[in-house]
Each structure stands twice: as C-alpha cells, then as structure tokens.
Write an enzyme that holds these catalytic residues in place. Sequence first.
Site, short mmCIF file in Angstrom:
data_model
loop_
_atom_site.label_atom_id
_atom_site.label_comp_id
_atom_site.label_asym_id
_atom_site.label_seq_id
_atom_site.Cartn_x
_atom_site.Cartn_y
_atom_site.Cartn_z
N ASP A 44 0.84 -0.96 0.03
CA ASP A 44 -0.10 -0.03 0.06
C ASP A 44 0.99 1.37 -0.16
OD1 ASP A 44 -3.07 1.19 1.14
OD2 ASP A 44 -1.20 2.24 1.83
N TYR A 49 3.10 9.71 -0.41
CA TYR A 49 4.21 9.28 0.45
C TYR A 49 5.27 9.52 -0.25
CZ TYR A 49 0.42 6.52 2.47
OH TYR A 49 -0.75 6.02 3.27
N LYS A 74 -2.66 6.00 -4.03
CA LYS A 74 -3.96 6.99 -3.76
C LYS A 74 -3.69 8.30 -4.38
CE LYS A 74 -3.67 4.64 1.01
NZ LYS A 74 -2.14 4.54 1.11
N HIS A 107 -7.49 9.88 -1.53
CA HIS A 107 -6.77 9.77 -0.09
C HIS A 107 -7.40 10.16 1.12
CE1 HIS A 107 -2.48 9.20 1.39
NE2 HIS A 107 -3.17 8.95 2.15
#
Length: 279
Positions: A44, A49, A74, A107
Amino acid sequence: MNTYTLNSGSKIPAIGFGTWQIEEGEPAYTAVYEALKAGYTHIDTASVYGNEHGAGKAIQDSGIKRENLFVTTKLWNADRGYENTLVAFDKSLALLQMDYVDLYLIHWPANETQFENWESINADTWKALEQLYTEGRAKAIGLSNFPKKYVEAILKVAKVFPAVNQLEFHPGFLQEETIAFCKSKDILIQAWSPLGSGRILQNEVIVSLSAKYGVSVGQICIKFALQEGINPLPKSTNPSNIKANLEINNFSLSNEDIQAIKNIGELGFSGLNPAEVPF
Ligand code: A2P
C-alpha cells in the site's frame, strides 16, 4: 496468505504492507523488498508518500509475477477533480513502473470545513476513478478517510460502488459508526496505523494480552483487526517486525479479550479528523 473478497469480485490479501513515512529511494526500496521477501503480497503506497518509485522498483526486482501481487496507490488532495485525477493517476503508474494498480483510492475527501461544494468535488473525483476502473487500469476503486456522511454522498452518485474505505483503526480508535455503515454496504475496511503508529503499544491491556498469548503487542493489534473483519496495513522498516507482523496464524483472541480491547477507550488517535483537516 488469507484473502478478503472485494465487492468488485477481486481478492485482496488479508494483511497489507503500509509504506506511509517510509522515505523514497533506498528506505522505501529496502522496506518493500524485505516485505515481499517475508511473504507480503499486498503493498500500500500513495502519491503523497513520495515513495511510489522505490516501492515499484522493489516490486520489479522481487521477481514475483505482477499478477500475484496486489498494489494500491492513492490520489493526493491537490489533484482532486475529474481531469486532474486522470493526470495524477498516469503519473503514479509511471512512478510505479506498472500499467495497472489493483486498487486506487481517493486519499482524503474534500471536506466541508474547506469547501462549500465538497460533495460535487468528491463526485467529480469519483467519476474519474470509475473511468479508470472501466478501462481496467484500476482493478478496484475506493475511498480513504471518508466518514459515514462522506461515504453516503458518494453512494448517492456512484455507478461503481467503492470497494474499500481505508481508515485510521487500532485499539483505542474504533470508528464504530463509519465502520458499521461500510460493512452494511459490503465496503471492506482497511486499517491504516493498525498499531496506532506505536502510540498504544504500552497500554496495559495490550501488554497483558501479549503475555497471555505469547505474542508481541504488534501481533495482538493485527489479530484484533483481522478478527473484526478488517484489512490491516502495518508498516515497519525493521526486518524482524516486518516478518512478525505476518506471523499471526497460531493464535486467536477470545471474545472476552476482543471486548477488553474494545473497552480500552480512546487512545492513540492521530488527531487527523477528516471532516476538519486543513489539507
Ligand atoms: P519499526 O519500523 O521500527 O518496526 P503503524 O503501522 O500503526 O503506523 O505502526 C508503525 C510503527 O510501529 C513503526 O514505528 C514501527 O517501527 C512500529 N512497529 C511495527 N511493527 C511492530 C511490532 N511488531 N512491534 C512493535 N512495533 C512495531
């Protein structure tokens, strides 16, 4: 690896490897590579990120066939809306070095604190995800951090139902209303921070259960999520924790112990309320 079946019909490995706060480059590459070596088949990540490239490269280098892996990414908040979402998705795929993802999530919802027209922004974004699903480039689509009211607003306009809602969930933070609603609609709950990002691991109930079952506090939290029918996404950069977080098949929590965890009361909340966050 056990699986859940999504409402889209595809299967999702019951434990995933979370990568939030694992830095791009060497750290992301090594953590994901270690996770795949330890037996995770579900990774994931997320655009925000900043580690899609490292994660994707570790996946390529693992030698595991793409069809045997489940990869989620996401859409970041700055990219909401129909056109922007399609562009952002292409960027994520390029960074991941893939031609599809198994799951693509919004997200965070556009929220009512920031936007008067939050419902239409989220509806437009969802429409783009539906297109990606129809094209087969996202094998399943879903939500993340959507409280009940925000899920309801999506369900009003959805042609394709969300397969998942990924929420903060751990002992001390149970989100019961949203989770009960999603379960009633066959939307799988995924847990981010299933260990409360380490903030709950000294709790006396968890510590005593860890002694009782002869497992680590992390394993108690992961088992708790699984026994609640939730898909935990623990993260770690420590190879022995990465491995241990998958080794949870040799015990089951009793009903009384599940209840004891539920009775802990609020603990370790990140403070990120999706209806109010300023991002
Ligand atoms: P580390 O990277 O040193 O393993 P969450 O997934 O809830 O966000 O929690 C992640 C945090 O919990 C990280 O700080 C991670 O540290 C730690 N962690 C992960 N697995 C375990 C475990 N089995 N036992 C203790 N701490 C863990």
